[in-house]
Structures are given as C-alpha cells and as structure tokens.
Design an enzyme around this catalytic site. Structure first.
Site, PDB file in Angstrom:
ATOM      1  N   HIS A  36      12.863 -10.937   3.882  1.00 55.62           N
ATOM      2  CA  HIS A  36      12.142  -9.747   3.411  1.00 55.62           C
ATOM      3  C   HIS A  36      11.588  -8.896   4.543  1.00 55.62           C
ATOM      4  O   HIS A  36      10.746  -8.024   4.325  1.00 55.62           O
ATOM      5  CB  HIS A  36      11.047 -10.134   2.420  1.00 55.62           C
ATOM      6  CG  HIS A  36      11.603 -10.312   1.037  1.00 55.62           C
ATOM      7  ND1 HIS A  36      12.728 -11.050   0.806  1.00 55.62           N
ATOM      8  CD2 HIS A  36      11.219  -9.829  -0.159  1.00 55.62           C
ATOM      9  CE1 HIS A  36      13.005 -11.023  -0.487  1.00 55.62           C
ATOM     10  NE2 HIS A  36      12.104 -10.283  -1.103  1.00 55.62           N
ATOM     11  N   GLU A  51      -8.671  -3.860  -2.940  1.00 49.61           N
ATOM     12  CA  GLU A  51      -7.515  -3.137  -2.388  1.00 49.61           C
ATOM     13  C   GLU A  51      -7.617  -1.692  -2.826  1.00 49.61           C
ATOM     14  O   GLU A  51      -8.599  -1.286  -3.457  1.00 49.61           O
ATOM     15  CB  GLU A  51      -6.189  -3.728  -2.898  1.00 49.61           C
ATOM     16  CG  GLU A  51      -5.608  -4.772  -1.985  1.00 49.61           C
ATOM     17  CD  GLU A  51      -4.096  -4.937  -2.123  1.00 49.61           C
ATOM     18  OE1 GLU A  51      -3.422  -4.006  -2.629  1.00 49.61           O
ATOM     19  OE2 GLU A  51      -3.594  -5.991  -1.713  1.00 49.61           O
ATOM     20  N   ASP A  62       0.523  -9.508  -1.779  1.00 53.22           N
ATOM     21  CA  ASP A  62       0.642  -8.852  -3.090  1.00 53.22           C
ATOM     22  C   ASP A  62       1.870  -9.367  -3.826  1.00 53.22           C
ATOM     23  O   ASP A  62       1.847  -9.606  -5.021  1.00 53.22           O
ATOM     24  CB  ASP A  62       0.804  -7.336  -2.914  1.00 53.22           C
ATOM     25  CG  ASP A  62      -0.416  -6.711  -2.299  1.00 53.22           C
ATOM     26  OD1 ASP A  62      -1.480  -7.342  -2.325  1.00 53.22           O
ATOM     27  OD2 ASP A  62      -0.290  -5.587  -1.778  1.00 53.22           O
TER      28      ASP A  62
HETATM   29  P1  FAD Z   1      11.682 -13.304   6.943  1.00 51.00           P
HETATM   30  O1  FAD Z   1      11.767 -11.848   6.798  1.00 51.00           O
HETATM   31  O2  FAD Z   1      12.872 -14.084   6.585  1.00 51.00           O
HETATM   32  O3  FAD Z   1      11.223 -13.686   8.433  1.00 51.00           O
HETATM   33  C1  FAD Z   1      10.227 -12.935   9.097  1.00 51.00           C
HETATM   34  C2  FAD Z   1      10.086 -13.391  10.538  1.00 51.00           C
HETATM   35  O4  FAD Z   1       9.526 -14.688  10.561  1.00 51.00           O
HETATM   36  C3  FAD Z   1      11.408 -13.493  11.283  1.00 51.00           C
HETATM   37  O5  FAD Z   1      11.208 -13.204  12.635  1.00 51.00           O
HETATM   38  C4  FAD Z   1      11.783 -14.939  11.105  1.00 51.00           C
HETATM   39  O6  FAD Z   1      12.637 -15.396  12.136  1.00 51.00           O
HETATM   40  C5  FAD Z   1      10.420 -15.605  11.132  1.00 51.00           C
HETATM   41  N1  FAD Z   1      10.373 -16.804  10.309  1.00 51.00           N
HETATM   42  C6  FAD Z   1      10.716 -16.946   9.010  1.00 51.00           C
HETATM   43  N2  FAD Z   1      10.493 -18.205   8.619  1.00 51.00           N
HETATM   44  C7  FAD Z   1      10.004 -18.858   9.684  1.00 51.00           C
HETATM   45  C8  FAD Z   1       9.596 -20.196   9.906  1.00 51.00           C
HETATM   46  N3  FAD Z   1       9.651 -21.117   8.962  1.00 51.00           N
HETATM   47  N4  FAD Z   1       9.146 -20.524  11.136  1.00 51.00           N
HETATM   48  C9  FAD Z   1       9.078 -19.606  12.124  1.00 51.00           C
HETATM   49  N5  FAD Z   1       9.472 -18.340  11.978  1.00 51.00           N
HETATM   50  C10 FAD Z   1       9.928 -17.976  10.761  1.00 51.00           C
HETATM   51  N6  FAD Z   1       3.239  -8.828   3.794  1.00 51.00           N
HETATM   52  C11 FAD Z   1       1.918  -8.995   3.625  1.00 51.00           C
HETATM   53  O7  FAD Z   1       1.223  -9.412   4.550  1.00 51.00           O
HETATM   54  N7  FAD Z   1       1.327  -8.694   2.436  1.00 51.00           N
HETATM   55  C12 FAD Z   1       2.027  -8.274   1.359  1.00 51.00           C
HETATM   56  O8  FAD Z   1       1.450  -8.041   0.315  1.00 51.00           O
HETATM   57  C13 FAD Z   1       3.426  -8.116   1.500  1.00 51.00           C
HETATM   58  N8  FAD Z   1       4.193  -7.709   0.463  1.00 51.00           N
HETATM   59  C14 FAD Z   1       5.532  -7.566   0.634  1.00 51.00           C
HETATM   60  C15 FAD Z   1       6.312  -7.154  -0.459  1.00 51.00           C
HETATM   61  C16 FAD Z   1       7.675  -7.021  -0.333  1.00 51.00           C
HETATM   62  C17 FAD Z   1       8.492  -6.587  -1.519  1.00 51.00           C
HETATM   63  C18 FAD Z   1       8.279  -7.251   0.929  1.00 51.00           C
HETATM   64  C19 FAD Z   1       9.747  -7.050   1.096  1.00 51.00           C
HETATM   65  C20 FAD Z   1       7.530  -7.640   2.022  1.00 51.00           C
HETATM   66  C21 FAD Z   1       6.146  -7.808   1.886  1.00 51.00           C
HETATM   67  N9  FAD Z   1       5.345  -8.228   2.943  1.00 51.00           N
HETATM   68  C22 FAD Z   1       4.000  -8.394   2.774  1.00 51.00           C
HETATM   69  C23 FAD Z   1       5.919  -8.439   4.277  1.00 51.00           C
HETATM   70  C24 FAD Z   1       6.244  -9.912   4.517  1.00 51.00           C
HETATM   71  O9  FAD Z   1       5.064 -10.607   4.877  1.00 51.00           O
HETATM   72  C25 FAD Z   1       7.241 -10.020   5.658  1.00 51.00           C
HETATM   73  O10 FAD Z   1       8.419  -9.403   5.265  1.00 51.00           O
HETATM   74  C26 FAD Z   1       7.503 -11.438   6.103  1.00 51.00           C
HETATM   75  O11 FAD Z   1       8.523 -11.342   7.052  1.00 51.00           O
HETATM   76  C27 FAD Z   1       7.826 -12.461   5.041  1.00 51.00           C
HETATM   77  O12 FAD Z   1       9.096 -12.397   4.551  1.00 51.00           O
HETATM   78  P2  FAD Z   1      10.111 -13.657   4.568  1.00 51.00           P
HETATM   79  O13 FAD Z   1       9.459 -14.913   4.137  1.00 51.00           O
HETATM   80  O14 FAD Z   1      11.261 -13.189   3.809  1.00 51.00           O
HETATM   81  O15 FAD Z   1      10.416 -13.832   6.129  1.00 51.00           O
END
Ligand code: FAD
Length: 503
Positions: free
Chosen positions: A80, A252, A142
């Site tokens: 994400h 918020e 969120d």
């Molecule tokens: P990814 O996008 O897959 O990874 C993000 C980063 O973390 C990459 O660099 C990856 O290599 C690293 N990573 C992933 N897993 C690990 C692990 N286990 N160990 C070490 N590194 C790792 N953020 C907020 O703070 N508040 C919100 O309310 C919020 N709402 C969102 C709503 C939507 C619809 C979206 C798309 C994003 C939102 N986000 C929010 C942002 C979100 O926190 C980031 O996108 C975050 O990257 C989490 O997504 P993911 O788990 O898919 O991680």
C-alpha cells in the site's frame, strides 16, 4: 531449474515458497503483483517472490543476497505504498503476508499483548482481538488493510495518536532479522538501538518478523461526532484545544469543498448516521471555498450515558450552529469505517487508478498560512478524496525512533488522499504529481516547518535534508544493521553497490 537452485541456496523451511519467473521470461501473476503498489506510478519487476514461513527463512534469503553480487531484498506488507517503497528491482520481494500468526501472550508485568507476524493486517488483529478476547490495541490507522510491519516501518497515524501516540509508540517488543542476517529480539530495554531504529525506519535496518503489541479492554460503543467550521482559524483553535485537554478518545478532521454538486469532496462527504442530511442554509453567507469538519469519538460502555459529557465539550466549540452529526456505533464498526469507501472505490474503478498521494507533517504555527496559501487557492475544487488536516502532539513520539517530525510540539498531518477515476475520466496522474510538487515548492518558499510523512525522495542529499540533524544517526544505524545496503531498495536512500557515507 530456478526453483531447484533457490531451494538449494535458501534451504527454506516448511510452509515457505519461492516464486521465480515462469518459463520463457514470463513474470507470472505473483511477480507482476510484486512489481507495483497502491500508488500505481512506479513499477519494477523483482527476480523472485518469496513467501517466508519463519524468521529463519527471512534470514536464509538475506544470507543468499549477501552472498550474491548485487541482490537486494524488499519486505512487502500489503503493497500500500504509493511511490515504490516496497519494490525490489531485479531483487527479492518477501511477501510478508505469509507471516500471519497471532498469539495472545502476557508480558513480565502481566500486560496482555498480541504477538503478531509482520504480515498481519491491522484489520485481522482487530477481529481476532475484539471477537476472541474482547481486547484491542489502542493506536490505529484509518484504513486497516495495512500490515503491522508496513505501518511500523513508517509510523501508523490516526485520530487516537494525539492521546496514545502513533502505532510505533505502542510496541513492546520486536523480532527483527537485520540486513546482516542476524535474528534479534529487541525492546526498549534490550538491544534498544535496533528497536528504535526499526520503528519508523522505512525498512532500512531489518525485517520485522514479529511485533508484540499491548492490548487493552475494547470499549463496546463509540459516540462518533462531526461538526463543521466556516473558518480554519476557529477549526484549528478548537482541534488544538481538544488534543491538549479534551475528553475525546479520537480527534481528526478534514477540509472539504463548500459545494453541493460534488459527492466526493463537497457537503455530502460530511453527514454520518442513517438519514442525516447536510443543511447548506446553515452555512453563513460569505463563507470561503473550503469548509472544515472536525471528527471526534468517545468510547463508552453499554449503559453509560455520555451525552451530557459530549454536550458539555461541544458547547465550548465554535462550529457552525446546527451543522453537527452524531452516530452511535460499535468499536469494530468505528475502526472499520473506511471499508465502505474502499468498496465504493473498488466498484467505480478508482481503487486501481494511480494514487499520487501527498502526506505532510507541518508545524501548528504554519497551518493557517498553509491553508490560506496552499489549500484554499490550489485545492479549492477538492482532490477527489479526503483532505485530512488534524493535530498531533510531539511529546507522544519517542525521539529515539527513526521517524522525523517538524520542530514544534503541536504539528498537523495534512493528507491529500487523491482518489480519482482512471484517466481520461479522471485527471492524468502527471498533472496531480505536478500539483504535489507545486505544493511542496510553496512549503519551501514560504519557509514552513514541515516533513513528508511516508517520504519519497530520489537522491541521498534530499534524504539527508529530510532527516536533518538525525541523518548521521540514520547512516550510522544503516552501517550497523544493514552494512551492505541490501534492504528496502525502493526507498532510494542507500545504494547496494556503494557503502553508505555519512557526508
Ligand atoms: P508496504 O507498502 O508493503 O511497505 C512499506 C514499507 O515498509 C516498504 O519499504 C517495505 O519494504 C517496508 N516493510 C513492509 N513490511 C515490512 C516488515 N515486515 N519489516 C520491515 N519492513 C517492512 N498510514 C497511516 O499512518 N495512517 C493511515 O490512516 C493510513 N491509511 C492508509 C489508507 C490507504 C488506503 C493506504 C493505501 C495507505 C494508508 N496509509 C496510512 C499508509 C500506510 O501506512 C503505508 O502505505 C504503509 O506502507 C503500510 O502499507 P503496507 O503494509 O502495505 O506496507
């Protein structure tokens, strides 16, 4: 052939899986999925996707990368990110969703906690915690379709953070496999430098294979409130007053377009509760192009009457008389409130369109100016999705964590969550990216005290500037925990080919 080679190199444990290209160079669906993210702007094909079954599998993958000429590794949570942060061009993507265990444990001082695999979604943890044990973490995002490892690598911010701190301030222990293939269990009292480095560390120092998250009794009910403001000055004064001393569990808010013909950005985006309608006649004449909605929530028990407490707090606020919406929901319903927007967005095609999002943390002293110089002139027609604007308190963030913040105690999250239909129905992504650049240029030229949240830069000098006085510490931690710069190449901070330098 490739699978046999990988098995031999990696010696993966039971439950783990390696997915290389199909024959004839066809990447196959798993590699294609791992080559893109929610942002839909940057793409890069990995050589292989691995689904680790244990921390040992993660360590085996890192050891293989260490032995190789130039392989890099990116953990992928739920993909994400919006700017390629979880991609590994030509490298190994670890699909962390395979590490999905959740277990109830007690810490030494009797605190119940969830031990969760790095690939568990916050929504899965909520379901398990509340439905099975009547308990839950107390800091959320969120949207809950994000992984524990993914948000802990950034911060994890929502309306509870002003009181409970962000998600990275609500972790008791981590199991991490460093970029040097060392498996470490760390906490604030044991290997604390690694613990704090990883929190908000953008995946640079280690892969989170397990996190221990404290649990608390889940409140049965939530009083959910929205009130509308005409002027940003009154909105921020009330929001800051509430985060500094109000009774609410959640604060918020968002800016929205002062128009009735735009369901995504306008009046209709505000009402909550069945049958509630936005009454535009209540908006004072001469109001500007944007209005502001403060969103509040108060947890309570089944037989507890909180109306009096709520009314007392609301009486002190300067929202537009009559433009108030309330709703009573369960805790799980409240925390899952974004699910409806996700379903709508999937149905209308915008979920799969590019998402050039921009998230800024900006000092409270600059927020009114930012509204006047940026939000009102540039975004007066909205962005096709929420424009969040709400305050946070720096004292709830531990400075030992890697994340960087503006200087002042009170700062705002401004989140431009663009959600447009694909071009040509919606605007071209390049136009929105250019608008983001224009906004950042204005932040620079006006001298605002701000930092990007979920940052994305393309050169090391820009990263050094982002981290400011903590850059030397960041570089030092990189040398200590991922000395060959194998991890999270999609962040574009360090290069695998060149050792990090502290200049
Ligand atoms: P990814 O996008 O897959 O990874 C993000 C980063 O973390 C990459 O660099 C990856 O290599 C690293 N990573 C992933 N897993 C690990 C692990 N286990 N160990 C070490 N590194 C790792 N953020 C907020 O703070 N508040 C919100 O309310 C919020 N709402 C969102 C709503 C939507 C619809 C979206 C798309 C994003 C939102 N986000 C929010 C942002 C979100 O926190 C980031 O996108 C975050 O990257 C989490 O997504 P993911 O788990 O898919 O991680």
């Amino acid at each position: 052939m490739m699978i046999a080679y990988l098995d031999q190199q990696l010696r993966l444990g039971p439950g783990a899986e390696a997915i290389p290209c199909l024959g004839g160079g066809d990447p196959g669906p798993e590699l294609v999925a791992a080559s893109q993210d929610f942002g839909g702007v940057i793409r890069a094909l990995p050589a292989v996707v691995l689904r680790p079954g244990s921390a040992e599998d993660v360590a085996a993958a890192i050891r293989m990368a260490l032995r190789s000429d130039g392989l890099t590794i990116a953990a992928r949570g739920n993909g994400h990110s919006v700017a390629g942060q979880a991609l590994a061009p030509g490298g190994i993507v670890l699909d962390m969703r395979s590490m999905g265990r959740i277990e109830l444990v007690w810490s030494d001082d009797g605190q119940p906690c969830a031990d969760v695999g790095g690939g568990v979604l916050w929504g899965e943890l909520l379901e398990w915690g509340v439905r099975v044990h009547g308990m839950a973490p107390r800091s959320w995002t969120d949207y809950l379709g994000l992984t524990v490892g993914g948000t802990l690598s950034n911060a994890g911010i929502s309306g509870q953070a002003f009181r409970q701190g962000p998600q990275i301030a609500n972790v008791a222990e981590l199991e991490v496999v460093t970029g040097d293939a060392e498996r470490v269990v760390c906490s604030p009292s044991h290997r604390s430098d690694l613990f704090f480095a990883v929190l908000g560390g953008l995946g640079q120092f280690g892969i989170i294979t397990r996190a221990r998250i404290p649990l608390y009794r889940a409140p049965p009910l939530v009083k959910w409130i929205r009130v509308v403001y005409r002027r940003v000055e009154e909105y921020v004064a009330d929001a800051e007053w509430l985060v500094k001393g109000g009774v609410f569990d959640y604060v918020e808010g968002f800016a929205f377009v002062n128009r009735g013909d735009d369901p995504a950005n306008g009046w209709e985006s505000v009402p909550i509760g069945p049958g509630s309608v936005f009454e535009p006649d209540l908006i004072p004449p001469g109001s500007g192009p944007l209005l502001y909605c403060l969103e509040l929530a108060l947890h309570h028990d089944l037989n507890e009457d909180v109306d009096k407490k709520v009314e007392e707090m609301l009486r002190a606020l300067k929202y537009i008389n009559g433009l108030k919406f309330t709703m009573e929901v369960s805790y799980v319903e409240f925390l899952s409130r974004v699910n409806l927007s996700e379903s709508e967005s999937r149905a209308n095609g915008s979920w799969h369109a590019p998402h050039p999002w921009l998230n800024i943390l900006i000092s409270a002293s600059d927020i009114v100016d930012f509204d006047h110089n940026v939000l009102q002139p540039i975004l007066k027609d909205g962005i096709g999705g929420p424009m969040l604007v709400y305050p946070l308190l720096k004292s709830k963030w531990d400075p030992r964590m890697s994340v960087v913040l503006p200087d002042s105690e009170v700062f705002y999250l401004v989140a431009l969550l663009r959600c447009n239909q694909p071009y040509p129905i919606g605007p071209p992504a390049e136009e929105l990216i250019a608008q983001n650049r224009e906004i950042l240029n204005l932040c620079e030229s006006n001298g605002y005290d701000y930092k990007l949240y979920l940052p994305h830069y393309e050169s090391q000098p820009e990263w050094a500037d982002h981290f400011g006085r903590t850059w030397a510490r960041f570089v030092d931690r990189k040398a200590r925990y991922d000395s060959r710069a194998i991890l999270a190449p999609g962040q574009l901070i360090f290069s695998r080919a060149h050792p990090p330098s502290s200049s």
